[in-house]
Design a protein around this motif. Structure first.
Motif, PDB file in Angstrom:
ATOM      1  N   MET A 114      36.198  49.643  79.774  1.00  0.00           N
ATOM      2  CA  MET A 114      35.475  50.061  80.715  1.00  0.00           C
ATOM      3  C   MET A 114      33.720  50.037  80.285  1.00  0.00           C
ATOM      4  O   MET A 114      33.434  49.488  81.209  1.00  0.00           O
ATOM      5  N   SER A 115      33.742  50.172  79.267  1.00  0.00           N
ATOM      6  CA  SER A 115      32.283  50.234  78.882  1.00  0.00           C
ATOM      7  C   SER A 115      31.901  48.848  78.650  1.00  0.00           C
ATOM      8  O   SER A 115      30.659  48.603  79.424  1.00  0.00           O
ATOM      9  N   GLU A 116      32.584  47.936  78.384  1.00  0.00           N
ATOM     10  CA  GLU A 116      32.100  46.482  78.085  1.00  0.00           C
ATOM     11  C   GLU A 116      32.077  45.795  79.497  1.00  0.00           C
ATOM     12  O   GLU A 116      31.138  44.932  79.585  1.00  0.00           O
ATOM     13  N   ALA A 117      32.974  46.246  80.350  1.00  0.00           N
ATOM     14  CA  ALA A 117      32.892  45.926  81.941  1.00  0.00           C
ATOM     15  C   ALA A 117      31.494  46.130  82.257  1.00  0.00           C
ATOM     16  O   ALA A 117      30.842  45.504  83.029  1.00  0.00           O
ATOM     17  N   SER A 118      30.971  47.451  82.267  1.00  0.00           N
ATOM     18  CA  SER A 118      29.783  47.984  82.492  1.00  0.00           C
ATOM     19  C   SER A 118      28.774  47.000  81.944  1.00  0.00           C
ATOM     20  O   SER A 118      27.669  46.919  82.662  1.00  0.00           O
ATOM     21  N   ASP A 119      28.790  47.112  80.789  1.00  0.00           N
ATOM     22  CA  ASP A 119      27.783  46.175  80.174  1.00  0.00           C
ATOM     23  C   ASP A 119      27.515  44.692  80.565  1.00  0.00           C
ATOM     24  O   ASP A 119      26.427  44.162  80.552  1.00  0.00           O
TER      25      ASP A 119
END
Length: 715
Positions: free
Chosen positions: A362-367
């Protein structure tokens, strides 16, 4: 305000004013003041040390403006405010990292400086929580992870293995913190997607004049004018006008509801058609939407199915752990060997690595500028075998152009057809209307208000009176099926030709077809390659839905390499098609951007909205793309499947390592202390591996693919 510059790299500036410069809520107020500047994008404040971090458009002039603003701030200018969702999300992450850092730091210092008796007493103190939870499970006859954890801790303390018990509890506490963080982040993302991002509203005064004010200044009793396509900003009662209001964000029902005088409307719902004036009776936190957001705090529905399965898997292993421990003691009569088996806790590693993998994804998606409302939506995206595209604005750039205007009788000439069409269409902001109005402007065809009030029928067309005659403009279905417009044989021959080559807008006056406007909406350059790669990544069925004619849809599908498409599709047809695909056992991704797409987005297993989507599409969608790059759909597929691959790899590694420890413990090859140490170290290693980037290895591949596309285009 006195401050010291702590960091300055041109687009990010951090200053510090000291611990007592402002309170937490005053920091939010200070951030809101700074965000009023157009060149400032994000502001984060910390009341702990008076820190202000500012992200802005890089230029020396902008930097000087920031310094000038800060220099003018006095105590009297400070005011308390509520945080934005971005600030809340960042604080959740900051608090989590601070909590983990404190746990690691305290453990490190304790092991070095605390005397052994004190450490043992603290170990007993921390064990109370796990022993109590284990007893609670035992009294309720639940054979779950809490019981196994409590038994393992109790067994270690009984054998005097204080270090092993302490390590186990430390890892379990990190696992609990990670699980809490996963849920909080998912809830924060969902609350962000539901939050009303409305800056200004139109207030109708006693004299009927409309005035634009800040949404923060709305008061109870204010009369708010809400136009077609707008989000309703308050709870209230309709006192004038009629509208079809989509309440999907409130009720989950995708079909719009008719609202007229005396009917109640709620904040966060969207006007699909019509205009209304709403008398306000609830604002801000009093609205029904915000009450729903508050209920989200108690929701467990945001966990990914994989995470729930991991917890169930961990619980299912518990009886076997107890059975193995009992059998070991029964056959060996050696408590140390039995404890070695009990200390190998599969569930600890499973519970730790699964939420970590989801958080990381989810963090990678946000990035990568993709907002995912919960881990379960990433999982659904990874498991999907069918993707359904709305054509306009998704596979195309949503910038259609007029390529021809054809009179269909001798009553009106070409320019008059275009002028009339532009006159009627200028009241609506959809892309085809904009193309017609723009073409008329380019040709210098000025028009006056020669028509009465217009009525817009969603996904069909427009009805009005033009120069005293009934005028309708819109789709073929609307004119010929609904309005029963007659077509001569000569006209039909012309239509057969143009409908094969273009999308067509039809204009009829007094029930007779007078002209057609040919529209082309070129497909995105990258769309064909995105579809090809999605197929390579396991998407078996690619379907295009469009309101275009059969010939226009066929031409678009051929250009994109799509073998399955549906033409002249209405909004209710889109959702029905999605439901039919699901009934056939397909897992469906729906990608759309318009008001018309919202029923289908709500019906799909996982839905994706594009950057320039309508408000309602963004609210209904499970995943929102914040960039205008269609390749993000491929990136999202790689990310989601990579997340599941990582979780499954973790399962295999956990079973292999801990299974080996069980065997070695049973045969007395390693004592409980060594077994516990290897178990704990391997758990931490698996946890670290779970945070590894999924997309990092794909960045280079994407660059190669983009270069290949450019070479192919140039050749």
């Amino acid at each position: 305000m006195k401050y010291k510059v702590m960091y300055d790299n041109g687009s990010r500036l951090r200053v510090r004013s000291g611990q007592w410069a402002f309170t937490k809520k005053e920091g939010y107020g200070l951030a809101s003041l700074l965000l009023e500047q157009d060149f400032i994008h994000e502001v984060y404040t910390s009341h702990r040390n008076g820190s202000i971090t500012i992200y802005y458009d890089e230029s020396s002039q902008n930097k000087q403006k920031i310094f000038k603003f800060l220099n003018k701030i006095t105590i009297r200018d400070l005011f308390e405010a509520e945080p934005t969702q971005i600030q809340v999300s960042k604080e959740i992450s900051d608090d989590f990292y601070l909590k983990i850092s404190k746990m690691i730091f305290k453990r490190f210092l304790g092991r070095i400086f605390l005397p052994l008796p004190v450490k043992n007493v603290l170990t007993y103190y921390r064990a109370i929580k796990y022993l109590w939870e284990g007893l609670d499970s035992l009294t309720d006859f639940r054979m779950d992870v809490a019981l196994l954890d409590g038994a393992a801790v109790a067994g270690a303390l009984w054998q005097g293995e204080y270090a092993s018990a302490s390590s186990m509890m430390f890892l379990l506490s990190i696992s609990d913190a990670l699980e809490d963080y996963t849920i909080q982040k998912a809830k924060s993302n969902l609350k962000d997607s539901l939050a009303l991002n409305i800056d200004t509203v139109w207030v109708v005064g006693e004299d009927g004049e409309e005035t634009q004010i800040s949404a923060m200044d709305i008061e109870k009793g204010d009369k708010i004018k809400v136009h077609m396509g707008d989000v309703i900003p308050v709870d209230g009662k309709v006192i004038e006008g009629e509208a079809m209001v989509n309440e999907a964000s409130m009720t989950g029902e995708p079909l719009a509801v008719h609202k007229r005088n005396g009917k109640t409307v709620h904040a966060g719902t969207v006007v699909e058609e019509g205009n209304i004036i709403v008398e306000t009776y609830s604002i801000n936190k009093e609205t029904r939407l915000n009450k729903i957001i508050d209920l989200i705090e108690n929701s467990e529905e945001l966990k990914a199915d994989t995470q729930s399965k991991a917890e169930k898997l961990a619980d299912s292993i518990v009886p076997y752990s107890f059975l193995a421990t009992a059998l070991t003691y029964l056959f060996t009569r050696n408590a140390s060997k039995a404890l070695s088996v009990l200390m190998v806790d599969f569930s600890c590693a499973i519970k730790l690595t699964t939420p970590l993998s989801i958080i990381s994804a989810m963090s990678e998606a946000s990035d990568n500028r993709m907002m995912v409302k919960g881990g379960k939506f990433l999982e659904n995206y990874a498991n999907a075998d069918t993707i359904v595209f709305d054509k306009t604005g998704t596979l195309t750039n949503a910038t259609p152009k007029v390529v021809d205007v054809i009179p269909m009788s001798r009553r009106y000439k070409r320019d008059e057809i275009l002028r009339m069409s532009a006159c009627i269409e200028e009241h609506f902001a959809h892309s085809i209307a904009t193309a017609i109005v723009k073409q008329a402007e380019m040709e210098g065809l000025k028009h006056e208000e020669d028509h009465s009030e217009v009525e817009y029928i969603v996904a069909h067309g427009i009805v009005t009176e033009y120069d005293g005659k009934r005028a309708v403009i819109g789709s073929k279905h609307f004119l010929f099926d609904d309005e029963k417009v007659k077509v001569t044989k000569t006209q039909q021959k012309k239509l057969d030709k143009v409908e094969k080559e273009h999308s067509v807008v039809y204009l009829a006056i007094n029930g007779k077809l007078e002209g057609v406007i040919c529209i082309d909406d070129p497909v995105r350059e990258e769309a064909k390659y995105v579809i090809e790669e999605l197929k390579e990544l396991g998407i078996e069925n690619v379907i295009m839905l469009t309101g275009d004619s059969e010939s226009g849809a066929k031409a678009g599908a051929k250009a994109l390499g799509i073998t399955e498409y549906r033409s002249q599709v209405l909004p209710e047809d889109k959702s029905r098609i999605v439901e039919e695909l699901k009934a056939d056992g397909k897992t469906v991704i729906m990608v759309g951007d318009g008001i018309n797409d919202s029923p289908a987005l709500a019906a799909a297993d996982v839905s994706v909205s594009m950057k320039h989507s309508s408000d309602i599409a963004r609210e209904v969608a499970d995943i929102s793309l914040l960039s205008d790059d269609l390749y993000d759909l491929v990136t999202l597929r790689k990310l989601s499947t990579g997340m599941l691959d990582k979780i499954n790899t973790n399962y295999r590694n956990i079973v292999a390592v801990n299974g080996s420890l069980l065997v070695l413990g049973v045969f007395g090859v390693i004592p409980p202390t060594t077994s516990s140490m290897i178990h704990n170290l391997s758990t931490m290693l698996f946890g670290a591996m779970s945070t590894k980037s999924v997309l990092k290895d794909n960045d280079f591949n994407k660059g190669i693919e983009v270069e290949a596309i450019e070479v192919a285009d140039s050749s």
